[in-house]
Design a protein around this motif. Structure first.
Motif, short mmCIF file in Angstrom:
data_model
loop_
_atom_site.label_atom_id
_atom_site.label_comp_id
_atom_site.label_asym_id
_atom_site.label_seq_id
_atom_site.Cartn_x
_atom_site.Cartn_y
_atom_site.Cartn_z
N VAL A 253 50.26 33.64 37.66
CA VAL A 253 50.44 34.04 39.06
C VAL A 253 50.03 35.49 39.24
O VAL A 253 49.36 35.83 40.21
CB VAL A 253 51.91 33.80 39.52
N LEU A 254 50.39 36.36 38.31
CA LEU A 254 49.99 37.76 38.39
C LEU A 254 48.47 37.90 38.41
O LEU A 254 47.91 38.67 39.19
CB LEU A 254 50.59 38.57 37.24
N ARG A 255 47.78 37.14 37.56
CA ARG A 255 46.31 37.18 37.54
C ARG A 255 45.73 36.66 38.86
O ARG A 255 44.76 37.20 39.38
CB ARG A 255 45.77 36.38 36.35
N ALA A 256 46.34 35.60 39.40
CA ALA A 256 45.87 35.05 40.67
C ALA A 256 46.08 36.05 41.81
O ALA A 256 45.21 36.19 42.68
CB ALA A 256 46.58 33.74 40.97
N ILE A 257 47.18 36.76 41.79
CA ILE A 257 47.44 37.78 42.81
C ILE A 257 46.40 38.89 42.72
O ILE A 257 45.86 39.34 43.73
CB ILE A 257 48.87 38.35 42.67
N GLN A 258 46.09 39.31 41.50
CA GLN A 258 45.05 40.34 41.32
C GLN A 258 43.72 39.87 41.88
O GLN A 258 42.99 40.63 42.52
CB GLN A 258 44.90 40.69 39.85
N ARG A 259 43.41 38.61 41.66
CA ARG A 259 42.14 38.07 42.14
C ARG A 259 42.12 38.00 43.67
O ARG A 259 41.11 38.34 44.29
CB ARG A 259 41.93 36.68 41.54
N VAL A 260 43.23 37.59 44.27
CA VAL A 260 43.32 37.54 45.73
C VAL A 260 43.18 38.93 46.32
O VAL A 260 42.44 39.15 47.29
CB VAL A 260 44.67 36.90 46.18
#
Length: 86
Positions: free
Chosen positions: A71-78
C-alpha cells in the motif's frame, strides 16, 4: 480521530503493527471505496494498468506487513502520478 498522515507515518515506522481498520481508512482515502469487501479481503482499484489493484487482508484485526508495504508503494506511485499531471 486519527489523521491519514499519522497512520501513514505509523505504517512507515512499523508495518507489522497496523490495524486493518486503519489500513482500510488509508486505502479508502487514496483509492476510493473497496471494489470487494467480502470475507477477510478488501480489493481496491488503482488508476494504472498492469496490476491495477491493491489487495489487503484482515488477520485477527491486524493488517499483514507485506500488504502494508504494498500500500505504501501504491501511495507513492499515486502521488508521483499526481505530481506529473500538475
Amino acid at each position: 480521530m486519527v489523521k491519514i498522515s499519522e497512520i501513514i507515518a505509523d505504517m512507515q515506522r512499523n508495518p507489522k503493527g497496523i490495524r486493518f481498520d486503519d489500513l482500510c481508512k488509508v486505502c479508502d482515502f487514496y483509492f476510493g471505496e473497496a471494489r470487494q469487501k467480502s470475507g477477510s479481503h478488501r480489493i481496491y482499484k488503482t488508476p494504472w494498468q498492469g496490476d491495477p489493484r491493491v489487495n489487503i487482508q484482515n488477520e485477527k484485526g491486524m493488517a499483514k506487513a507485506y500488504q502494508v508495504r504494498q500500500v505504501l508503494r501504491a501511495i507513492q506511485r499515486v502521488e508521483a502520478q499526481d505530481d506529473t499531471t500538475k
